[in-house]
Scaffold this motif. Structure first.
Motif, short mmCIF file in Angstrom:
data_model
loop_
_atom_site.label_atom_id
_atom_site.label_comp_id
_atom_site.label_asym_id
_atom_site.label_seq_id
_atom_site.Cartn_x
_atom_site.Cartn_y
_atom_site.Cartn_z
N GLN A 1 -2.99 -9.36 -10.56
CA GLN A 1 -2.03 -9.84 -11.56
C GLN A 1 -2.19 -9.18 -12.92
N ARG A 2 -3.37 -8.83 -13.36
CA ARG A 2 -3.51 -8.26 -14.69
C ARG A 2 -3.12 -6.78 -14.74
N GLY A 3 -3.61 -6.00 -13.81
CA GLY A 3 -3.34 -4.57 -13.82
C GLY A 3 -3.37 -4.01 -12.42
N TRP A 4 -3.53 -2.69 -12.32
CA TRP A 4 -3.60 -2.01 -11.04
C TRP A 4 -5.00 -2.17 -10.46
N VAL A 5 -5.05 -2.58 -9.19
CA VAL A 5 -6.34 -2.86 -8.54
C VAL A 5 -6.42 -2.09 -7.23
N LEU A 6 -7.57 -1.47 -6.98
CA LEU A 6 -7.81 -0.78 -5.71
C LEU A 6 -8.81 -1.60 -4.90
N VAL A 7 -8.39 -2.00 -3.69
CA VAL A 7 -9.25 -2.77 -2.79
C VAL A 7 -9.82 -1.83 -1.74
N THR A 8 -11.12 -1.81 -1.60
CA THR A 8 -11.78 -0.90 -0.66
C THR A 8 -13.16 -1.44 -0.30
N ASP A 9 -13.77 -0.87 0.72
CA ASP A 9 -15.17 -1.18 1.03
C ASP A 9 -16.10 -0.04 0.65
N ASP A 10 -15.53 1.01 0.04
CA ASP A 10 -16.28 2.24 -0.21
C ASP A 10 -16.43 2.48 -1.71
N PRO A 11 -17.65 2.44 -2.24
CA PRO A 11 -17.86 2.66 -3.69
C PRO A 11 -17.51 4.07 -4.15
N ALA A 12 -17.27 4.99 -3.22
CA ALA A 12 -16.89 6.35 -3.62
C ALA A 12 -15.54 6.38 -4.34
N TRP A 13 -14.72 5.34 -4.19
CA TRP A 13 -13.44 5.27 -4.89
C TRP A 13 -13.58 4.83 -6.34
N ASP A 14 -14.70 4.25 -6.69
CA ASP A 14 -14.84 3.61 -8.00
C ASP A 14 -14.85 4.65 -9.12
N GLY A 15 -14.05 4.38 -10.17
CA GLY A 15 -14.04 5.21 -11.36
C GLY A 15 -13.31 6.52 -11.22
N LEU A 16 -12.55 6.73 -10.15
CA LEU A 16 -11.89 8.01 -9.95
C LEU A 16 -10.69 8.22 -10.86
N VAL A 17 -9.95 7.15 -11.12
CA VAL A 17 -8.71 7.25 -11.88
C VAL A 17 -8.69 6.19 -12.97
N ASP A 18 -8.41 6.61 -14.20
CA ASP A 18 -8.31 5.65 -15.30
C ASP A 18 -7.14 4.69 -15.05
N GLY A 19 -7.32 3.45 -15.49
CA GLY A 19 -6.26 2.47 -15.36
C GLY A 19 -6.24 1.73 -14.04
N VAL A 20 -7.22 1.99 -13.18
CA VAL A 20 -7.31 1.31 -11.89
C VAL A 20 -8.63 0.56 -11.82
N ASP A 21 -8.57 -0.72 -11.57
CA ASP A 21 -9.76 -1.55 -11.42
C ASP A 21 -10.15 -1.53 -9.95
N CYS A 22 -11.20 -0.81 -9.62
CA CYS A 22 -11.63 -0.69 -8.22
C CYS A 22 -12.51 -1.88 -7.85
N ARG A 23 -12.09 -2.60 -6.82
CA ARG A 23 -12.86 -3.73 -6.32
C ARG A 23 -13.43 -3.38 -4.96
N VAL A 24 -14.74 -3.16 -4.92
CA VAL A 24 -15.42 -2.78 -3.68
C VAL A 24 -15.92 -4.05 -3.00
N ILE A 25 -15.39 -4.32 -1.83
CA ILE A 25 -15.79 -5.51 -1.07
C ILE A 25 -16.65 -5.02 0.08
N GLY A 26 -17.96 -5.06 -0.11
CA GLY A 26 -18.88 -4.49 0.85
C GLY A 26 -19.37 -5.48 1.88
N ASN A 27 -20.19 -4.98 2.78
CA ASN A 27 -20.69 -5.82 3.87
C ASN A 27 -21.60 -6.94 3.39
N GLU A 28 -22.19 -6.76 2.19
CA GLU A 28 -23.10 -7.79 1.69
C GLU A 28 -22.37 -9.10 1.41
#
Length: 507
Positions: A422-449
């Motif tokens: 709801q606030r901004g653009w969000v990337l849902v993934t299980d892979d931390p390699a996506w984190d911080g790649l593109v400005d303006g996207v909040d990467c949420r890594v949902i891992g096995n833990e």
């Protein structure tokens, strides 16, 4: 004549107009709302709001003030009866026979259990709390638009006239919409359906709510109508008596619908309105946008779509206006409002009458969960929603299809995947390699833990390493089922296209 300035002017302070103001103010967009009446209608009108509407209110922090429907978890239910005290017949589902929604955990919310006249003040107060300028007893006399904005002339309750200059105007001024009429926008659909009358009354009838029904369709052959509970001691009897009635006649009609006359009935007010059904031929004209009943009139039979559709119109439009006004997106993004919301209104209009006809037509009836949570947006703000796809499916059938609402999965007690958006653009993934790649996207890594990675991947239709890009309104804009060779390039290109980033729009 003085001139006030704002980013967005909203004409109409009902459910849709106030929701527009709330969603804009929550995004820090300056907004003025004008409403010609001094307050909400004394007749409650809409009652009961869908879980999807409650999801939107949850996002802006209002859900805690909204009581949930106190039924048995099946939502607003209705039944055909001789009278409340007489014989009860079959339940009348909102979906056509054979189209009942299977049990599935689609949402973290439940139906909202309050009437429109109680909901509107909550919206008004929250919008004001967030900075919206809500002006009651103020009538818009006319407006003009140019390449840079809209200028409207107002008259307040003291007769003082002034102008408001805004970048954009949202018309939420009802089914008769003077703004729509001024723009010459026609409506298509079933049109005039008849006149409906109702009498609002207070009576101690809670015993009839114990089995989970709140709407009672009266069937006595030569006498019919509907009795509906507002959940707060108030009830309404809807009828088609075309003759004006005095209080004694109204009381006699109520007693006949109840099947008893030994209860105290306090008549509060009467209501009268025209039932119409139609969808505007376009939802936008230059810098003016139509929303709610101004854009579509959807009668309440078999769906209860009207008010809830208007609230989601407001939600869809608000983030796009905010993005354009802040310069994050080019004005071309605003064209996706009509592209996305008008087909939804048309689908709901058609489904209302298809459900009434039932098996008399060959067109597919779409079940409740698909209509509520699973319509498909096709526009330039979505990649991968082709014409071969149906207009709506249940979330468990879509499984993260771009153009659909991001699915709900419980991540922790009282924490849903929907709470990430709801606030901004969000990337849902299980892979931390996506984190911080593109400005303006909040990467949420949902891992096995978390113990939820497999469930989230399944709901979003992702393989390990894939990712789903979710828009600021909680809809999926793009998906990489598997990790691409160049994550940064793939995500950056997709974001620029679906967000109408100015650099892309001008290149």
């Amino acid at each position: 004549m003085r001139t006030d300035t704002t980013s967005v002017l909203v004409v109409g302070g009902g459910l849709t107009g106030l929701s527009t103001a709330l969603f804009l103010a929550w995004r820090d967009v300056p907004v003025i709302v004008v409403e010609r009446h001094p307050g909400s209608s004394p007749h409650p009108r809409a009652v009961g709001f869908t879980p999807r509407t409650m999801e939107l209110m949850r996002a802006v922090g209002l859900s805690g003030s909204l009581p949930e429907y106190k039924g048995d978890g099946k939502g607003v239910r209705r039944i055909r009866v001789e009278s409340l005290a007489g014989q009860w017949f079959e339940e009348q589902p909102w979906s056509a026979p054979g189209k009942a929604t299977p049990l599935f955990d689609y949402t973290p919310t439940r139906n909202g259990g309050l009437a429109q006249d109680r909901f509107e003040p909550l919206l008004r107060d929250k919008a004001r709390e967030l900075g919206a300028d809500v002006r009651m007893s103020t009538r818009m006399l006319g407006f003009e638009q140019d390449d840079d904005g809209v200028t409207a002339t107002m008259r307040d309750d003291e007769g003082v006239e002034y102008q408001v200059r805004a970048s954009y105007l949202v018309a939420a001024d009802g089914h008769r919409s003077p703004v729509r009429e001024a723009l010459g926008i026609e409506r298509v659909g079933k049109g005039f359906l008849g006149e409906s009358r109702s009498v609002l009354f207070r009576a101690p009838l809670e015993e009839y709510l114990e089995r989970g029904y709140v709407q009672f369709m009266i069937d006595q052959g030569d006498f019919g109508g509907a009795v509906m509970s507002y959940g707060d001691g108030r009830w309404a009897f809807f009828h088609r008596n075309e003759v004006d009635s005095d209080e004694d006649t109204l009381r006699a009609m109520i007693f006949r619908a109840l099947g008893r006359s030994d209860v105290d009935v306090e008549i509060i007010t009467e209501g009268r309105w025209q039932l119409t059904a139609g969808v505007a031929e376009r939802f936008a004209d230059g810098r003016v946008f139509l929303a709610g009943d101004a854009a579509h009139t959807l009668p309440p039979s078999r769906g209860g779509f009207g008010a809830n559709t208007g609230i989601e119109d407001a939600h869809n439009l608000a983030w796009k206006l905010a993005a354009v006004l802040t310069g994050a997106s080019a004005p071309s993004l605003l064209a996706t409002y009509d592209a996305e919301r008008r087909p939804v209104a048309k689908l709901r209009h058609d489904q209302i009458f298809l459900r009434t006809q039932g098996a008399a037509t060959d067109v597919e009836t779409i079940d409740d969960a698909a209509m509520e949570y699973g319509h498909l947006y096709r526009s330039s703000a979505v990649l991968g929603a082709g014409p071969e796809l149906p207009p709506a499916r249940r979330p468990d059938q879509w499984l993260g299809q771009p153009g659909t609402r991001a699915p709900h999965v419980w991540l922790a007690p009282e924490v849903s995947t929907l709470d990430l958006f709801q606030r901004g653009w969000v990337l849902v993934t299980d892979d931390p390699a996506w984190d911080g790649l593109v400005d303006g996207v909040d990467c949420r890594v949902i891992g096995n833990e978390t113990g939820k990675a497999d469930e989230v991947r399944a709901a979003f239709g992702l393989n390990p390493g894939g990712a789903s890009l979710v828009r600021p309104d909680g809809y999926i804009a793009w998906r990489a089922v598997d990790a691409p060779a160049d994550r940064r390039a793939a995500l950056g290109s997709a974001l620029a296209e679906v967000s109408a980033a100015p650099a892309l729009a001008t290149s």
